[in-house]
Design a protein around this motif. Structure first.
Motif, PDB file in Angstrom:
ATOM      1  N   MET A   1       0.843  -1.175   0.000  1.00 27.59           N
ATOM      2  CA  MET A   1       0.000   0.000   0.000  1.00 27.59           C
ATOM      3  C   MET A   1       0.888   1.238   0.000  1.00 27.59           C
ATOM      4  SD  MET A   1      -2.998   1.112   2.631  1.00 27.59           S
ATOM      5  CE  MET A   1      -2.433   2.436   3.637  1.00 27.59           C
ATOM      6  N   ILE A   2       0.481   2.197  -0.786  1.00 23.78           N
ATOM      7  CA  ILE A   2       1.148   3.493  -0.790  1.00 23.78           C
ATOM      8  C   ILE A   2       0.164   4.492  -0.187  1.00 23.78           C
ATOM      9  CG2 ILE A   2       2.099   5.333  -2.225  1.00 23.78           C
ATOM     10  CD1 ILE A   2       2.746   3.081  -4.293  1.00 23.78           C
ATOM     11  N   TYR A   3       0.608   5.220   0.809  1.00 26.75           N
ATOM     12  CA  TYR A   3      -0.210   6.215   1.502  1.00 26.75           C
ATOM     13  C   TYR A   3       0.488   7.552   1.326  1.00 26.75           C
ATOM     14  CZ  TYR A   3      -2.575   8.378   5.576  1.00 26.75           C
ATOM     15  OH  TYR A   3      -3.304   9.194   6.416  1.00 26.75           O
ATOM     16  N   ASP A   4      -0.164   8.483   0.628  1.00 24.87           N
ATOM     17  CA  ASP A   4       0.520   9.730   0.294  1.00 24.87           C
ATOM     18  C   ASP A   4      -0.513  10.833   0.084  1.00 24.87           C
ATOM     19  OD1 ASP A   4       2.517  11.567  -0.407  1.00 24.87           O
ATOM     20  OD2 ASP A   4       3.365  10.301  -1.968  1.00 24.87           O
ATOM     21  N   GLN A   5      -0.025  12.024  -0.162  1.00 24.38           N
ATOM     22  CA  GLN A   5      -0.892  13.141  -0.490  1.00 24.38           C
ATOM     23  C   GLN A   5      -1.327  13.029  -1.956  1.00 24.38           C
ATOM     24  OE1 GLN A   5       1.974  16.194   0.862  1.00 24.38           O
ATOM     25  NE2 GLN A   5       0.246  16.960   2.075  1.00 24.38           N
ATOM     26  N   VAL A   6      -2.557  13.436  -2.235  1.00 25.58           N
ATOM     27  CA  VAL A   6      -3.088  13.389  -3.598  1.00 25.58           C
ATOM     28  C   VAL A   6      -2.192  14.179  -4.548  1.00 25.58           C
ATOM     29  CG1 VAL A   6      -5.052  14.013  -5.062  1.00 25.58           C
ATOM     30  CG2 VAL A   6      -5.453  13.022  -2.810  1.00 25.58           C
ATOM     31  N   LYS A   7      -1.668  15.296  -4.095  1.00 25.17           N
ATOM     32  CA  LYS A   7      -0.842  16.139  -4.964  1.00 25.17           C
ATOM     33  C   LYS A   7       0.431  15.430  -5.430  1.00 25.17           C
ATOM     34  CE  LYS A   7       1.791  18.522  -1.371  1.00 25.17           C
ATOM     35  NZ  LYS A   7       2.124  19.806  -0.772  1.00 25.17           N
ATOM     36  N   ASN A   8       0.796  14.324  -4.799  1.00 24.89           N
ATOM     37  CA  ASN A   8       2.000  13.586  -5.169  1.00 24.89           C
ATOM     38  C   ASN A   8       1.742  12.421  -6.122  1.00 24.89           C
ATOM     39  OD1 ASN A   8       3.655  15.229  -3.624  1.00 24.89           O
ATOM     40  ND2 ASN A   8       3.355  13.978  -1.793  1.00 24.89           N
ATOM     41  N   LEU A   9       0.508  12.234  -6.567  1.00 28.41           N
ATOM     42  CA  LEU A   9       0.203  11.092  -7.438  1.00 28.41           C
ATOM     43  C   LEU A   9       1.072  11.054  -8.693  1.00 28.41           C
ATOM     44  CD1 LEU A   9      -3.662  10.579  -7.322  1.00 28.41           C
ATOM     45  CD2 LEU A   9      -1.874   8.971  -6.645  1.00 28.41           C
ATOM     46  N   ARG A  10       1.435  12.203  -9.212  1.00 23.70           N
ATOM     47  CA  ARG A  10       2.254  12.236 -10.442  1.00 23.70           C
ATOM     48  C   ARG A  10       3.574  11.494 -10.260  1.00 23.70           C
ATOM     49  NH1 ARG A  10       3.612  17.202  -8.176  1.00 23.70           N
ATOM     50  NH2 ARG A  10       1.873  18.439  -8.912  1.00 23.70           N
TER      51      ARG A  10
ATOM     52  N   GLU B   1     -10.937  -6.759   1.806  1.00 25.15           N
ATOM     53  CA  GLU B   1     -11.080  -7.108   0.395  1.00 25.15           C
ATOM     54  C   GLU B   1      -9.753  -6.920  -0.322  1.00 25.15           C
ATOM     55  OE1 GLU B   1     -12.633  -3.191  -1.870  1.00 25.15           O
ATOM     56  OE2 GLU B   1     -14.022  -3.896  -0.299  1.00 25.15           O
ATOM     57  N   SER B   2      -9.663  -7.501  -1.516  1.00 24.71           N
ATOM     58  CA  SER B   2      -8.514  -7.271  -2.390  1.00 24.71           C
ATOM     59  C   SER B   2      -8.964  -7.426  -3.839  1.00 24.71           C
ATOM     60  CB  SER B   2      -7.367  -8.249  -2.088  1.00 24.71           C
ATOM     61  OG  SER B   2      -7.731  -9.567  -2.440  1.00 24.71           O
TER      62      SER B   2
ATOM     63  N   ASP C   1      -7.359  -8.447  -7.945  1.00 19.09           N
ATOM     64  CA  ASP C   1      -6.255  -9.101  -8.649  1.00 19.09           C
ATOM     65  C   ASP C   1      -5.867  -8.399  -9.952  1.00 19.09           C
ATOM     66  OD1 ASP C   1      -6.140 -11.000  -6.666  1.00 19.09           O
ATOM     67  OD2 ASP C   1      -7.187 -12.546  -7.817  1.00 19.09           O
ATOM     68  N   ARG C   2      -6.832  -7.839 -10.668  1.00 16.58           N
ATOM     69  CA  ARG C   2      -6.559  -7.264 -11.993  1.00 16.58           C
ATOM     70  C   ARG C   2      -6.400  -5.750 -11.990  1.00 16.58           C
ATOM     71  NH1 ARG C   2     -11.266 -10.100 -13.174  1.00 16.58           N
ATOM     72  NH2 ARG C   2     -12.177  -8.180 -13.922  1.00 16.58           N
ATOM     73  N   TYR C   3      -6.884  -5.090 -10.963  1.00 14.92           N
ATOM     74  CA  TYR C   3      -6.843  -3.629 -10.885  1.00 14.92           C
ATOM     75  C   TYR C   3      -6.217  -3.174  -9.578  1.00 14.92           C
ATOM     76  CZ  TYR C   3     -10.089  -3.167 -14.826  1.00 14.92           C
ATOM     77  OH  TYR C   3     -10.676  -3.211 -16.065  1.00 14.92           O
ATOM     78  N   ALA C   4      -5.503  -2.075  -9.648  1.00 17.06           N
ATOM     79  CA  ALA C   4      -5.078  -1.349  -8.450  1.00 17.06           C
ATOM     80  C   ALA C   4      -6.146  -0.305  -8.156  1.00 17.06           C
ATOM     81  CB  ALA C   4      -3.737  -0.675  -8.690  1.00 17.06           C
ATOM     82  N   ASP C   5      -6.289   0.048  -6.910  1.00 18.78           N
ATOM     83  CA  ASP C   5      -7.182   1.128  -6.485  1.00 18.78           C
ATOM     84  C   ASP C   5      -6.348   2.344  -6.129  1.00 18.78           C
ATOM     85  OD1 ASP C   5      -9.453  -0.488  -6.537  1.00 18.78           O
ATOM     86  OD2 ASP C   5      -9.781  -0.437  -4.366  1.00 18.78           O
ATOM     87  N   ILE C   6      -6.828   3.516  -6.535  1.00 20.83           N
ATOM     88  CA  ILE C   6      -6.339   4.771  -5.967  1.00 20.83           C
ATOM     89  C   ILE C   6      -7.562   5.359  -5.270  1.00 20.83           C
ATOM     90  CG2 ILE C   6      -5.333   7.033  -6.367  1.00 20.83           C
ATOM     91  CD1 ILE C   6      -4.192   5.915  -9.016  1.00 20.83           C
TER      92      ILE C   6
ATOM     93  N   LEU D   1      -2.476  -2.247  -4.247  1.00 15.59           N
ATOM     94  CA  LEU D   1      -2.105  -3.221  -5.266  1.00 15.59           C
ATOM     95  C   LEU D   1      -2.663  -4.594  -4.869  1.00 15.59           C
ATOM     96  CD1 LEU D   1       1.504  -1.861  -5.665  1.00 15.59           C
ATOM     97  CD2 LEU D   1      -0.405  -1.496  -7.234  1.00 15.59           C
ATOM     98  N   PRO D   2      -2.555  -5.605  -5.731  1.00 19.25           N
ATOM     99  CA  PRO D   2      -3.161  -6.898  -5.416  1.00 19.25           C
ATOM    100  C   PRO D   2      -2.731  -7.509  -4.077  1.00 19.25           C
ATOM    101  CG  PRO D   2      -2.641  -6.831  -7.723  1.00 19.25           C
ATOM    102  CD  PRO D   2      -2.039  -5.593  -7.112  1.00 19.25           C
ATOM    103  N   GLN D   3      -1.536  -7.266  -3.630  1.00 17.55           N
ATOM    104  CA  GLN D   3      -1.084  -7.833  -2.355  1.00 17.55           C
ATOM    105  C   GLN D   3      -1.610  -7.078  -1.146  1.00 17.55           C
ATOM    106  OE1 GLN D   3       0.926  -6.331  -4.614  1.00 17.55           O
ATOM    107  NE2 GLN D   3       2.405  -5.002  -3.607  1.00 17.55           N
ATOM    108  N   ASP D   4      -2.314  -5.971  -1.376  1.00 19.02           N
ATOM    109  CA  ASP D   4      -2.778  -5.111  -0.290  1.00 19.02           C
ATOM    110  C   ASP D   4      -4.245  -5.388   0.032  1.00 19.02           C
ATOM    111  OD1 ASP D   4      -0.276  -3.810  -0.329  1.00 19.02           O
ATOM    112  OD2 ASP D   4      -0.964  -2.457  -1.904  1.00 19.02           O
ATOM    113  N   VAL D   5      -4.470  -6.135   1.082  1.00 20.21           N
ATOM    114  CA  VAL D   5      -5.834  -6.396   1.549  1.00 20.21           C
ATOM    115  C   VAL D   5      -6.266  -5.161   2.328  1.00 20.21           C
ATOM    116  CG1 VAL D   5      -7.244  -7.903   3.006  1.00 20.21           C
ATOM    117  CG2 VAL D   5      -5.453  -8.876   1.555  1.00 20.21           C
TER     118      VAL D   5
END
Length: 151
Positions: A1-10, A64-65, A67-72, A126-130
């Motif tokens: 899991m990546i936890y960050d500020q929205v402004k850093n998505l780039r 939940e998790s 397999d085919r998609y990452a979530d933002i 990502l898929p490994q992130d429940v």
């Protein structure tokens, strides 16, 4: 899991072409103006699902998790917490739902960690992130955009 500020998505555009498209969309779009439901960004490769709901107590939610998609996951208004566990520490799987790219889990011994997602923060899963989104009862109504990024 990546936890960050929205402004850093780039900064995560290097994760692939679909992440670059997702980051550019978020940076150039007023997420609060999007309608509830699905909005395509790059066909089925990148899209956003906007929802409105009342967060629940973490005991009322399931991990939940995907397999085919990452979530933002981005909270547009309101507040919630999101639970996180590595997949290998999650409880037993309730089975993969192919049509929804979704696996739910039984509660395991490990409760995980809970991080606040406010309008300036995001979680990339990502898929490994429940994960257990939509937690924090008594917080009021949440408007959330989940950008789905095909891997």
């Amino acid at each position: 899991m990546i936890y960050d500020q929205v402004k850093n998505l780039r900064h995560y555009a290097s994760l692939g072409e679909n992440f670059a498209k997702a980051a550019a969309f978020v940076e150039n779009t007023d997420l609060g103006s999007l309608p509830v439901g699905k909005t395509e960004i790059a066909g089925e490769n990148v899209f956003v699902a906007v929802s409105e709901y009342e967060p629940l107590a973490k005991e009322e939610k399931s991990y939940e998790s995907h397999d085919r998609y990452a979530d933002i996951q981005i909270v547009v208004s309101g507040c919630e917490k999101i639970g996180y566990l590595p997949r290998e520490r999650a409880g037993a799987s309730k089975g993969y739902q192919e049509n929804n790219d979704l696996t739910f889990y039984e509660e395991g011994e490990d409760e995980g960690i809970y991080l606040p997602i406010s309008p300036d923060m995001c979680a990339i899963l990502l898929p490994q992130d429940v994960h257990k989104p939509g937690c924090l009862s008594g917080c009021g109504k949440v408007r959330k955009a989940v950008v789905k990024v095909k891997l």
